[in-house]
Design a protein around this motif. Sequence first.
Motif, PDB file in Angstrom:
ATOM      1  N   GLU A 168       0.806  -1.224   0.000  1.00  0.00           N
ATOM      2  CA  GLU A 168       0.000   0.000   0.000  1.00  0.00           C
ATOM      3  C   GLU A 168       0.839   1.273   0.000  1.00  0.00           C
ATOM      4  O   GLU A 168       0.294   2.367  -0.013  1.00  0.00           O
ATOM      5  N   TYR A 171       0.190   3.780  -2.825  1.00  0.00           N
ATOM      6  CA  TYR A 171      -1.113   4.436  -2.668  1.00  0.00           C
ATOM      7  C   TYR A 171      -1.059   5.481  -1.558  1.00  0.00           C
ATOM      8  O   TYR A 171      -1.628   6.576  -1.691  1.00  0.00           O
ATOM      9  N   GLU A 172      -0.358   5.152  -0.479  1.00  0.00           N
ATOM     10  CA  GLU A 172      -0.255   6.121   0.617  1.00  0.00           C
ATOM     11  C   GLU A 172       0.597   7.312   0.199  1.00  0.00           C
ATOM     12  O   GLU A 172       0.342   8.440   0.621  1.00  0.00           O
ATOM     13  N   HIS A 174       0.670   8.537  -2.782  1.00  0.00           N
ATOM     14  CA  HIS A 174      -0.210   9.342  -3.633  1.00  0.00           C
ATOM     15  C   HIS A 174      -1.189  10.176  -2.817  1.00  0.00           C
ATOM     16  O   HIS A 174      -1.694  11.193  -3.309  1.00  0.00           O
ATOM     17  N   SER A 175      -1.447   9.758  -1.580  1.00  0.00           N
ATOM     18  CA  SER A 175      -2.379  10.517  -0.735  1.00  0.00           C
ATOM     19  C   SER A 175      -1.689  11.679  -0.034  1.00  0.00           C
ATOM     20  O   SER A 175      -2.347  12.498   0.616  1.00  0.00           O
TER      21      SER A 175
END
Length: 305
Positions: A168, A171-172, A174-175
């Motif tokens: 993940e 994805y993290e 990208h946040s």
Amino acid sequence: MLLVEKMQETNFSPAEQNLVDYILQQSTAIDEQTIKEIATATFVHPSTLIRLAKKLGYQGWSDLKTAFIEEQRYLNSHFEAIDPNLPFKQTDGLLTIAQKIAALEQTTIEDTLSLLHYDQLKKATELLDCAKEIKIFTSNANILISQDFALKMRRLKKRTAVAEIIGEHVYEAHSCEETTCAILISYTGENHMLKQILPVLKQQGASVISLTSIGESTISQASDCNLSMTTRERLYSKIGNFTTSTSICYLLDVLYAAVFSKNYHQNLTHLINLGEAFDKRTSTSPVMEEPPMALLQFTDSFLPN
């Protein structure tokens, strides 16, 4: 990668290799030698020293010489009496083992302190203090070490989290936003997962603090600032990650303390208020016992006259 390793792995011309062999053999003794003296001793033209420096990524001989001397002095300091990879023997008794581990941890902290540079620590402190969110990216046992730092930072009302779920991390990353400060922890500075998220963090506008070993690495060079951890352990032929773990704990404690100090009185008052309101533990030890009016006693000493 250490400069010594880079010298050993780079392809050089015969003249350059002769110069490299001399530098490695002389070690810190080259600090007292001029370009002309080194060139004469190695039977090369003085311009060879400049070419060598540029081939290794430096602007000139002076920069290469300074970096080499600094690295050699670090590698030859502190750990004279104990092996960080095999700090105790099979025949050692329990108290001897305990003494050697204590000595190892004390030496590791001194070693890590010697690597701290004021400018890098100041910049890291400012990035953390200004961030609205702090996100830590690392792997394996370093995740557990980072959780304590995150907990302490959250108590200062700093939104801090550790990216823990395998798969993940991208994805993290990208946040993350421009107000995010990411902390990347990697002993080698070449962790594949962290190298994968670096461009993502940059694209999102997040600032990046890295904790890595000394020497050049992809992660340290791409970070906004870098704090060096003790660099003494081999990758796997060792009893445990004693020095690496101790060094990371120390650096994270230093960062927490540095951020705390930015608003010392406010943070101390906040923690004491919370403790008085919610910490209901009791103890028969006078050392642990909180005196009456604890908040007043603490805060009065910090109020201006």
